[in-house]
Enzyme design. Structure first.
Site, PDB file in Angstrom:
ATOM      1  CB  ALA A 211      -0.891  -0.023   1.234  1.00  0.00           C
ATOM      2  CG  ASN A 212       0.040   4.649  -1.798  1.00  0.00           C
ATOM      3  OD1 ASN A 212      -0.706   5.499  -1.341  1.00  0.00           O
ATOM      4  ND2 ASN A 212      -0.234   3.977  -2.912  1.00  0.00           N
ATOM      5  NE  ARG A 213       4.751   6.791   5.000  1.00  0.00           N
ATOM      6  CZ  ARG A 213       4.860   6.085   6.122  1.00  0.00           C
ATOM      7  NH1 ARG A 213       3.836   5.977   6.943  1.00  0.00           N
ATOM      8  NH2 ARG A 213       6.000   5.490   6.409  1.00  0.00           N
TER       9      ARG A 213
END
Ligand code: CTP
Length: 407
Positions: A211-213
């Site tokens: 995932a990413n932020r």
């Protein structure tokens, strides 16, 4: 282009429900959005909340009595009905809905609803049994048939302690309805805009993802702002739990591949696409369909393959393409390279590692770069305000008919 509530006259009618306390919050939000708010209260509403509480928030006297000679209504009982650009009744009790449906006019709220030509938004709040009664159903149908917008009620726990449908829609969501109504004839009316939001999640196995932020807030702000200027909005969101702005059509696309398909479908017939989602550039080459056990492995190597570039591959006649560039260094240089490589009309550059702005923050500090190479560097502002500035540019391109990477 002013924002939909800026400088607008909103008449807020409060009727006798315990949810009247939430109308204080709504009044405050309306004032903060720049509206001039005139509050009207029925006698029953005043048993729950004091008119003084509202006048302290809106800085105006509150209309509590049709016959008070000191109030505007006492002198001219339809003055507010004529002046209002939007009438909101929140909370609207079963009894208030019945009065409005019957066309009664013997309290400040129902008199204003009866006499106004402005759009009317009601937020019902009552016990579930009252809401489910055929009488309330018929009254709501009558009001809807006359063009009244009805928000809610929602399911949840009520003051009686019972759970059911009857809770007033939260003020934040009512603000979305109010903005959408007042923004209907904005500069994007008749336009269809596709917005993507959130960070994609690429499965490694059934429980793990890459995932990413990204919080999705920038994309949601673009979707809200586009709706508030009259556009038909499709929000393609990577986060199924993120709230969808009132009035937008939501398509959930969790992975880069799903997002590619969803965007390709949504842009058919659209005027613009704003790609605010943080799309994974790599995805596990062969995700496991069973949970990978750590005792099978000492170190682990995950093979990744490239995903398709979504914004680079979408096309449509006259489609205005807007991308974002999130960078830790060489912000403008990298953003310009993305504008050219992805055939964008605009690129919105934003820093990845600046305190208080960008990913996960409420604010952003963006630089908008167009195909001529000109850069508009904006100061730090809320994501909604930044979205508004991006849409100023999209609106200009659409008006000039200059969208489309082939142009
Ligand atoms: N984007 C896209 N499809 C991808 C990757 C990115 O459509 N597979 C879009 C993003 O939504 C954004 C723009 O391309 O509008 C730039 O994304 P960004 O993550 O800043 O850059 P990348 O193209 O991924 O390049 P890099 O990671 O090398 O900075």
């Amino acid at each position: 282009m002013p924002k939909p509530l800026e400088g607008r006259c909103v008449a807020l009618g409060v009727t006798g429900s315990i949810a009247a306390y939430k109308a204080l919050d709504l009044a405050s939000s309306l004032v903060q959005a720049g509206a001039g708010v005139e509050v009207m209260m029925t006698a029953a509403a005043q048993r729950f909340v004091s008119p003084l509480s509202f006048s302290a928030i809106v800085h105006r006297p509150v209309a509590t009595d049709l016959f008070d000679p000191r109030s505007e209504m006492g002198m001219d009982h339809v003055a507010l009905a004529r002046r209002a650009e939007l009438v909101i009744v929140a909370p609207a009790t079963a009894s208030a809905l019945a009065r409005m449906a019957c066309g009664l006019a013997d309290d400040p709220v129902s008199a204003t609803v009866l006499a106004t030509c402005a759009p009317v938004l009601v937020a019902p709040a009552m016990d579930a049994g009252m809401f489910e009664s055929p009488a309330t159903g018929a009254n709501l149908k009558t009001l809807r048939d006359r063009g009244v917008a009805v928000a809610g009620p929602e399911r949840g726990r009520m003051a009686s302690g019972l759970t059911g449908v009857g809770r007033m829609t939260e003020p934040a969501e009512l603000m979305g309805h109010a903005r959408a109504i007042l923004g209907r004839s904005g500069d994007l009316a008749g336009r269809a805009i596709v917005v993507t939001a959130g960070g994609t999640r690429e499965p490694i196995d059934p429980v793990r993802v890459i995932a990413n932020r990204s919080s999705g807030r920038m994309g949601n702000a673009i979707a809200e702002a586009a709706r508030d200027r009259g556009a038909r909005v499709t929000l393609v969101s990577a986060d199924p739990s993120a709230p969808c702005p009132v009035g937008a059509d939501l398509v959930v696309a969790e992975t880069a591949a799903q997002m590619e398909r969803a965007v390709a479908g949504a842009v058919r017939g659209a005027d613009a696409v704003v790609m605010a989602a943080a799309v994974a550039d790599w995805t596990p080459a062969s995700p496991s369909d069973r949970k990978i056990k750590k005792d099978d492995l000492g170190a682990m190597t995950l093979e990744l393959r490239r995903t398709a570039d979504v914004i680079a591959s979408v096309e449509g006649p006259g489609l205005v393409k807007v991308g974002f560039a999130l960078e830790t260094e060489d912000l403008e240089l990298n953003a310009r390279a993305k504008l050219a490589a992805k055939g964008l009309d605009l690129v919105v550059a934003n820093p990845a590692c600046e305190e208080g702005v960008g990913m996960g923050a409420d604010d952003n500090r963006v630089t908008i770069i167009d195909r001529s190479g000109a850069a508009e560097a904006l100061p730090r502002m809320s994501k909604y305000d930044a979205a508004w500035r991006v849409l100023d540019r999209v609106s200009g391109l659409l008006a000039a008919g200059s969208g489309g990477s082939a142009g």
